[in-house]
Design a protein around this motif. Structure first.
Motif, PDB file in Angstrom:
ATOM      1  N   TYR A  50      37.702  16.092  24.705  1.00  0.00           N
ATOM      2  CA  TYR A  50      36.235  15.626  23.797  1.00  0.00           C
ATOM      3  C   TYR A  50      36.381  15.536  22.573  1.00  0.00           C
ATOM      4  O   TYR A  50      35.188  14.817  21.980  1.00  0.00           O
ATOM      5  CB  TYR A  50      35.390  16.566  24.617  1.00  0.00           C
ATOM      6  N   GLU A  51      37.041  15.298  21.954  1.00  0.00           N
ATOM      7  CA  GLU A  51      37.536  14.522  20.273  1.00  0.00           C
ATOM      8  C   GLU A  51      38.046  13.804  19.772  1.00  0.00           C
ATOM      9  O   GLU A  51      38.587  13.337  20.600  1.00  0.00           O
ATOM     10  CB  GLU A  51      38.484  16.075  19.731  1.00  0.00           C
ATOM     11  N   THR A  52      36.313  13.628  18.757  1.00  0.00           N
ATOM     12  CA  THR A  52      36.404  12.038  18.960  1.00  0.00           C
ATOM     13  C   THR A  52      36.841  11.975  17.337  1.00  0.00           C
ATOM     14  O   THR A  52      37.662  12.455  16.852  1.00  0.00           O
ATOM     15  CB  THR A  52      34.934  11.220  19.016  1.00  0.00           C
ATOM     16  N   ALA A  53      37.531  10.750  17.499  1.00  0.00           N
ATOM     17  CA  ALA A  53      38.217  10.161  16.024  1.00  0.00           C
ATOM     18  C   ALA A  53      38.282   8.505  16.309  1.00  0.00           C
ATOM     19  O   ALA A  53      38.650   7.518  16.569  1.00  0.00           O
ATOM     20  CB  ALA A  53      40.057  10.201  16.621  1.00  0.00           C
ATOM     21  N   LEU A  54      37.275   8.156  15.366  1.00  0.00           N
ATOM     22  CA  LEU A  54      36.438   6.816  15.520  1.00  0.00           C
ATOM     23  C   LEU A  54      37.178   6.247  14.660  1.00  0.00           C
ATOM     24  O   LEU A  54      37.820   4.411  15.139  1.00  0.00           O
ATOM     25  CB  LEU A  54      34.824   6.857  15.099  1.00  0.00           C
ATOM     26  N   ARG A  55      38.220   6.411  13.795  1.00  0.00           N
ATOM     27  CA  ARG A  55      39.162   5.562  12.450  1.00  0.00           C
ATOM     28  C   ARG A  55      40.721   4.531  14.044  1.00  0.00           C
ATOM     29  O   ARG A  55      41.088   4.323  13.847  1.00  0.00           O
ATOM     30  CB  ARG A  55      39.586   6.402  11.374  1.00  0.00           C
ATOM     31  N   ASP A  70      40.846   5.667  24.062  1.00  0.00           N
ATOM     32  CA  ASP A  70      39.030   4.921  24.461  1.00  0.00           C
ATOM     33  C   ASP A  70      38.177   4.815  23.536  1.00  0.00           C
ATOM     34  O   ASP A  70      38.925   4.330  21.540  1.00  0.00           O
ATOM     35  CB  ASP A  70      38.655   5.710  24.685  1.00  0.00           C
ATOM     36  N   SER A  71      37.236   4.353  23.205  1.00  0.00           N
ATOM     37  CA  SER A  71      36.168   3.619  22.522  1.00  0.00           C
ATOM     38  C   SER A  71      35.474   5.397  21.740  1.00  0.00           C
ATOM     39  O   SER A  71      35.266   4.169  20.322  1.00  0.00           O
ATOM     40  CB  SER A  71      34.839   3.136  23.023  1.00  0.00           C
ATOM     41  N   GLN A  72      36.475   6.052  21.791  1.00  0.00           N
ATOM     42  CA  GLN A  72      35.725   7.452  20.320  1.00  0.00           C
ATOM     43  C   GLN A  72      37.212   7.960  20.336  1.00  0.00           C
ATOM     44  O   GLN A  72      37.057   8.643  19.313  1.00  0.00           O
ATOM     45  CB  GLN A  72      34.779   8.261  21.485  1.00  0.00           C
ATOM     46  N   GLY A  73      38.464   6.440  20.043  1.00  0.00           N
ATOM     47  CA  GLY A  73      38.865   7.160  19.603  1.00  0.00           C
ATOM     48  C   GLY A  73      40.241   8.700  20.119  1.00  0.00           C
ATOM     49  O   GLY A  73      40.848   9.008  20.119  1.00  0.00           O
ATOM     50  N   ARG A  74      39.489   8.810  21.601  1.00  0.00           N
ATOM     51  CA  ARG A  74      39.771   9.505  22.641  1.00  0.00           C
ATOM     52  C   ARG A  74      41.275   9.400  23.067  1.00  0.00           C
ATOM     53  O   ARG A  74      41.889   8.106  23.742  1.00  0.00           O
ATOM     54  CB  ARG A  74      38.640  10.539  23.777  1.00  0.00           C
ATOM     55  N   THR A  78      44.946  11.774  28.124  1.00  0.00           N
ATOM     56  CA  THR A  78      44.601  13.309  27.974  1.00  0.00           C
ATOM     57  C   THR A  78      42.813  12.742  28.795  1.00  0.00           C
ATOM     58  O   THR A  78      42.868  13.548  29.981  1.00  0.00           O
ATOM     59  CB  THR A  78      44.292  13.868  26.593  1.00  0.00           C
ATOM     60  N   ARG A  79      42.350  12.362  28.603  1.00  0.00           N
ATOM     61  CA  ARG A  79      40.982  11.909  29.766  1.00  0.00           C
ATOM     62  C   ARG A  79      41.061  11.377  30.399  1.00  0.00           C
ATOM     63  O   ARG A  79      40.733  12.386  31.815  1.00  0.00           O
ATOM     64  CB  ARG A  79      40.224  10.431  28.563  1.00  0.00           C
ATOM     65  N   LEU A  80      42.805  10.886  31.163  1.00  0.00           N
ATOM     66  CA  LEU A  80      42.767  10.439  32.332  1.00  0.00           C
ATOM     67  C   LEU A  80      43.119  11.655  33.082  1.00  0.00           C
ATOM     68  O   LEU A  80      42.610  11.838  34.821  1.00  0.00           O
ATOM     69  CB  LEU A  80      43.974   9.954  33.144  1.00  0.00           C
ATOM     70  N   ALA A 234      34.947  14.046  31.357  1.00  0.00           N
ATOM     71  CA  ALA A 234      35.667  13.118  31.654  1.00  0.00           C
ATOM     72  C   ALA A 234      35.794  13.154  33.451  1.00  0.00           C
ATOM     73  O   ALA A 234      35.858  14.049  33.739  1.00  0.00           O
ATOM     74  CB  ALA A 234      37.454  13.386  31.446  1.00  0.00           C
ATOM     75  N   GLU A 235      35.887  12.217  34.053  1.00  0.00           N
ATOM     76  CA  GLU A 235      35.661  11.256  35.018  1.00  0.00           C
ATOM     77  C   GLU A 235      36.240   9.933  35.693  1.00  0.00           C
ATOM     78  O   GLU A 235      35.572   9.134  34.659  1.00  0.00           O
ATOM     79  CB  GLU A 235      34.258  11.745  35.403  1.00  0.00           C
ATOM     80  N   LEU A 236      36.869   9.769  36.124  1.00  0.00           N
ATOM     81  CA  LEU A 236      37.869   8.513  36.564  1.00  0.00           C
ATOM     82  C   LEU A 236      36.764   7.305  36.360  1.00  0.00           C
ATOM     83  O   LEU A 236      36.877   6.322  35.508  1.00  0.00           O
ATOM     84  CB  LEU A 236      38.684   8.555  37.609  1.00  0.00           C
ATOM     85  N   GLY A 237      35.877   7.549  37.737  1.00  0.00           N
ATOM     86  CA  GLY A 237      34.569   6.645  37.985  1.00  0.00           C
ATOM     87  C   GLY A 237      33.990   6.065  35.567  1.00  0.00           C
ATOM     88  O   GLY A 237      33.783   4.758  35.762  1.00  0.00           O
ATOM     89  N   GLY A 238      33.572   7.780  35.491  1.00  0.00           N
ATOM     90  CA  GLY A 238      32.951   7.209  34.712  1.00  0.00           C
ATOM     91  C   GLY A 238      34.025   6.580  33.056  1.00  0.00           C
ATOM     92  O   GLY A 238      33.209   5.505  32.064  1.00  0.00           O
ATOM     93  N   ILE A 239      35.635   6.464  32.961  1.00  0.00           N
ATOM     94  CA  ILE A 239      36.528   6.435  32.096  1.00  0.00           C
ATOM     95  C   ILE A 239      36.008   4.428  32.290  1.00  0.00           C
ATOM     96  O   ILE A 239      36.276   3.742  31.826  1.00  0.00           O
ATOM     97  CB  ILE A 239      37.326   7.300  32.353  1.00  0.00           C
ATOM     98  N   ALA A 240      36.456   4.524  33.896  1.00  0.00           N
ATOM     99  CA  ALA A 240      36.259   2.819  33.902  1.00  0.00           C
ATOM    100  C   ALA A 240      35.459   2.178  33.683  1.00  0.00           C
ATOM    101  O   ALA A 240      34.954   0.789  32.833  1.00  0.00           O
ATOM    102  CB  ALA A 240      36.834   3.063  35.723  1.00  0.00           C
ATOM    103  N   ALA A 241      33.587   3.053  34.249  1.00  0.00           N
ATOM    104  CA  ALA A 241      33.103   2.059  33.424  1.00  0.00           C
ATOM    105  C   ALA A 241      32.755   1.966  31.997  1.00  0.00           C
ATOM    106  O   ALA A 241      32.398   1.180  31.434  1.00  0.00           O
ATOM    107  CB  ALA A 241      31.258   2.603  34.556  1.00  0.00           C
ATOM    108  N   GLU A 242      33.110   3.228  30.948  1.00  0.00           N
ATOM    109  CA  GLU A 242      33.191   2.737  29.468  1.00  0.00           C
ATOM    110  C   GLU A 242      33.709   1.842  29.236  1.00  0.00           C
ATOM    111  O   GLU A 242      33.716   1.204  28.371  1.00  0.00           O
ATOM    112  CB  GLU A 242      33.675   3.946  28.700  1.00  0.00           C
ATOM    113  N   GLY A 243      34.839   1.374  29.800  1.00  0.00           N
ATOM    114  CA  GLY A 243      35.634   0.207  29.729  1.00  0.00           C
ATOM    115  C   GLY A 243      35.329  -1.089  29.281  1.00  0.00           C
ATOM    116  O   GLY A 243      36.142  -2.225  28.766  1.00  0.00           O
TER     117      GLY A 243
END
Length: 284
Positions: A50-55, A70-74, A78-80, A234-243
């Motif tokens: 859950y820690e973001t790194a936008l750079r 991902d879009s937040q630099g995570r 780990t998210r998967l 972190a949930e697989l369906g949500g991760i797929a939707a985010e991308g």
């Protein structure tokens, strides 16, 4: 007359054909690997899900991130891992709830014939709705949240399990040991658990394994449509939707989550098919 009754011969252990089935072994091994990786995710990765790194957002695989970011630099890996843990937990809890409720309804419908018509007509009504549509409706009514998601998944898989358990129980009800147990005055709960359930569970278990895949797919679908757990969970369906918004510049985000969902659902379906085929061969 004695108040004891000799139990019918217990079903045999897993048939040798099932143990030698390469697809079943592969599916089981893959599921175990995914489950263990999800359980021990904190030991397998040093990143915070859950820690973001936008750079570092939307980086491709490499540069210290095996599957990119991902879009937040995570970190995607780990998210998967954490997303698989959440999705499997929802699938397990939802399927267990649906199996407990549906199995109880099916067994009671077969054992108490006066309740059969009422219970099975209710199940028929629920079966008339596609499971995806039924789950979407329940999730929309109950609102987002872990409890409502598990309830929606469980109620979606319940009707099919109820129908299968009733059919399996009806075949057991024709056996002589059920009538013998009634004749010597065994209580209903003992007949239901030690005799009816103990001999009707193989097809119920097989169908429940297949329903597991449906539950995982439904949970991921709800998450993909925004009716599951809300970000940043972190949930697989949500991760797929985010991308979805980054398919052309960072396809790895949605692709990795979708492939993991595909692998889990396919493994459960292969395992369920193997159990069903083994049961059919054993019945011959």
């Amino acid at each position: 007359m004695s108040d004891t009754l000799t139990l019918p011969r217990r079903p045999r252990r897993l048939p040798p054909r099932l143990r030698r089935n390469p697809m079943a072994a592969l599916a089981l091994g893959l599921l175990l690997a995914i489950a263990l990786a999800a359980i021990f995710a904190p030991l397998l990765t040093s990143f915070d899900p859950y820690e973001t790194a936008l750079r570092q957002r939307l980086q491709g695989p490499g540069n210290g991130h095996l599957l990119g970011t991902d879009s937040q630099g995570r970190d995607m890996l780990t998210r998967l891992l954490y997303g698989a843990r959440t999705t499997l937990m929802i699938g397990c809890a939802g399927t267990a709830f649906g199996a407990l409720l549906g199995g109880s309804i099916g067994l009671c419908a077969a054992f108490y014939r006066k309740l059969d018509g009422v219970l099975m007509r209710l199940v028929d009504v629920l079966l008339s709705f596609p499971s995806i549509l039924f789950g979407l409706s329940l999730a929309a009514i109950l609102g987002p949240g872990l409890d409502s998601l598990i309830l929606a998944v469980g109620l979606s898989v319940m009707p099919g399990i109820a129908r299968i358990s009733r059919g399996a129980a009806l075949s057991v009800m024709t056996q002589d040991y059920i009538e013998s147990g009634r004749a010597i005055g065994l209580p209903d709960h003992r007949l239901l658990t030690r005799y009816l359930l103990a001999n009707a569970y193989p097809p119920i278990l097989t169908y429940t394994t297949l329903a597991f895949g449906d539950a995982i797919l439904l949970a991921a679908t709800l998450g993909f449509l925004g009716l599951g757990l809300q970000p940043p969970t972190a949930e697989l369906g949500g991760i797929a939707a985010e991308g979805r918004a980054f398919l052309f510049i960072a396809p790895h985000v949605s692709t990795a989550a979708s492939l993991l969902i595909f692998a889990i659902v396919l493994s459960f379906n292969l395992l369920g098919d193997a159990l069903r085929d083994a049961g059919d061969r054993r019945a011959q």
